[in-house]
Motif scaffolding. Structure first.
Motif, PDB file in Angstrom:
ATOM      1  N   ALA A 281       1.064  -1.148  -0.265  1.00  0.00           N
ATOM      2  CA  ALA A 281      -0.061  -0.013  -0.247  1.00  0.00           C
ATOM      3  C   ALA A 281       0.982   0.991   0.185  1.00  0.00           C
ATOM      4  CB  ALA A 281      -0.622  -0.186   1.258  1.00  0.00           C
ATOM      5  N   GLY A 282       2.339   1.627   0.470  1.00  0.00           N
ATOM      6  CA  GLY A 282       3.068   2.453   0.725  1.00  0.00           C
ATOM      7  C   GLY A 282       2.538   3.770   1.427  1.00  0.00           C
ATOM      8  N   GLU A 283       2.396   4.341   0.803  1.00  0.00           N
ATOM      9  CA  GLU A 283       1.530   5.801   1.047  1.00  0.00           C
ATOM     10  C   GLU A 283       0.542   5.233   1.687  1.00  0.00           C
ATOM     11  OE1 GLU A 283       1.949   9.338   3.923  1.00  0.00           O
ATOM     12  OE2 GLU A 283       3.597   7.913   2.615  1.00  0.00           O
ATOM     13  N   ASN A 284      -0.574   5.030   1.031  1.00  0.00           N
ATOM     14  CA  ASN A 284      -2.275   4.632   0.457  1.00  0.00           C
ATOM     15  C   ASN A 284      -2.303   4.316   2.503  1.00  0.00           C
ATOM     16  OD1 ASN A 284      -2.464   6.363  -1.158  1.00  0.00           O
ATOM     17  ND2 ASN A 284      -2.008   4.942  -2.417  1.00  0.00           N
ATOM     18  N   ARG A 285      -1.282   3.139   2.569  1.00  0.00           N
ATOM     19  CA  ARG A 285      -1.902   2.344   4.116  1.00  0.00           C
ATOM     20  C   ARG A 285      -2.789   3.302   4.948  1.00  0.00           C
ATOM     21  NH1 ARG A 285      -0.090   0.054   8.901  1.00  0.00           N
ATOM     22  NH2 ARG A 285       2.157   1.141   8.497  1.00  0.00           N
ATOM     23  N   LEU A 286      -1.968   4.679   5.494  1.00  0.00           N
ATOM     24  CA  LEU A 286      -2.002   5.692   6.444  1.00  0.00           C
ATOM     25  C   LEU A 286      -3.011   6.725   6.361  1.00  0.00           C
ATOM     26  CD1 LEU A 286       0.396   4.562   8.814  1.00  0.00           C
ATOM     27  CD2 LEU A 286      -1.925   3.934   8.837  1.00  0.00           C
ATOM     28  N   ASN A 287      -2.459   7.134   4.285  1.00  0.00           N
ATOM     29  CA  ASN A 287      -2.750   8.579   3.962  1.00  0.00           C
ATOM     30  C   ASN A 287      -3.538   8.600   2.447  1.00  0.00           C
ATOM     31  OD1 ASN A 287      -1.359  10.306   6.020  1.00  0.00           O
ATOM     32  ND2 ASN A 287       0.214   9.208   5.718  1.00  0.00           N
ATOM     33  N   PRO A 288      -4.281   7.314   2.481  1.00  0.00           N
ATOM     34  CA  PRO A 288      -4.853   7.393   1.638  1.00  0.00           C
ATOM     35  C   PRO A 288      -5.157   8.797   0.884  1.00  0.00           C
ATOM     36  CG  PRO A 288      -6.142   6.845   2.895  1.00  0.00           C
ATOM     37  CD  PRO A 288      -4.766   6.972   3.787  1.00  0.00           C
ATOM     38  N   PRO A 289      -5.852   9.317  -0.414  1.00  0.00           N
ATOM     39  CA  PRO A 289      -6.372  10.716  -0.267  1.00  0.00           C
ATOM     40  C   PRO A 289      -8.230  10.991   0.619  1.00  0.00           C
ATOM     41  CG  PRO A 289      -6.072   9.491  -2.428  1.00  0.00           C
ATOM     42  CD  PRO A 289      -5.880   8.234  -1.077  1.00  0.00           C
ATOM     43  N   TRP A 290      -8.641   9.985   0.862  1.00  0.00           N
ATOM     44  CA  TRP A 290      -9.514   9.718   1.844  1.00  0.00           C
ATOM     45  C   TRP A 290      -9.535  10.089   2.618  1.00  0.00           C
ATOM     46  CZ3 TRP A 290      -8.154   5.967  -2.360  1.00  0.00           C
ATOM     47  CH2 TRP A 290      -8.230   4.941  -1.562  1.00  0.00           C
ATOM     48  N   ARG A 291      -8.622   9.804   3.177  1.00  0.00           N
ATOM     49  CA  ARG A 291      -8.420   9.783   4.808  1.00  0.00           C
ATOM     50  C   ARG A 291      -9.104  10.303   5.549  1.00  0.00           C
ATOM     51  NH1 ARG A 291      -4.356  11.942   2.671  1.00  0.00           N
ATOM     52  NH2 ARG A 291      -3.254  13.953   3.756  1.00  0.00           N
ATOM     53  N   VAL A 292      -9.487  10.298   7.150  1.00  0.00           N
ATOM     54  CA  VAL A 292     -10.175  11.466   7.810  1.00  0.00           C
ATOM     55  C   VAL A 292      -9.202  12.470   7.698  1.00  0.00           C
ATOM     56  CG1 VAL A 292     -11.344  11.635   9.914  1.00  0.00           C
ATOM     57  CG2 VAL A 292     -12.282   9.584   8.550  1.00  0.00           C
TER      58      VAL A 292
END
Length: 125
Positions: free
Chosen positions: A112-123
């Protein structure tokens, strides 16, 4: 808090030990009814514990993050592990492959890379 351990039900501990060792995990504790493994990266552990039956099949899903997902899947396939889903890019921006352990627990290998903790739809807080 940091998650450090998960226990999975195992219908056949010996088969589970062989499966997870083929995945590359180091065996830390081994008894006829229980086995614990160390993660290949970091200090997290997980275990399998003997059960007589699974309630309506296992609902357990475990994700293991892999820096080189496709390479790891190929290495595991060379060891005879069968994947229910080959590596593929998902809409949630993770690349995932899926297999079942000997007890039917669903195991995802993913990147997932960066998207594991920082996806574009993160809170955002």
């Amino acid at each position: 808090m940091e998650l450090n351990h998960v226990t999975l039900p195992a219908l056949d501990v010996a088969a589970s030990v062989a499966f997870y060792r083929a995945m590359g995990f180091a065996l830390v504790v081994h008894a006829p009814h229980y086995a614990r493994f160390r993660s290949t990266v970091g200090d997290a552990t997980f275990s399998v514990h003997a059960v007589d039956a699974l309630a309506d099949g296992s609902r357990t899903v475990v994700y293991f993050e892999c820096a080189t997902l496709d390479q790891q899947v190929a290495e595991m396939q060379a060891k005879g592990l069968h994947f229910a889903q080959e590596p593929r890019d998902e809409a949630w921006l993770w690349r995932e492959a899926r297999l079942l352990d000997p007890s039917g627990n669903v195991i995802f290998l993913y990147r997932a890379g960066e998207n594991r903790l920082n996806p574009p739809w993160r809170v955002r807080t």
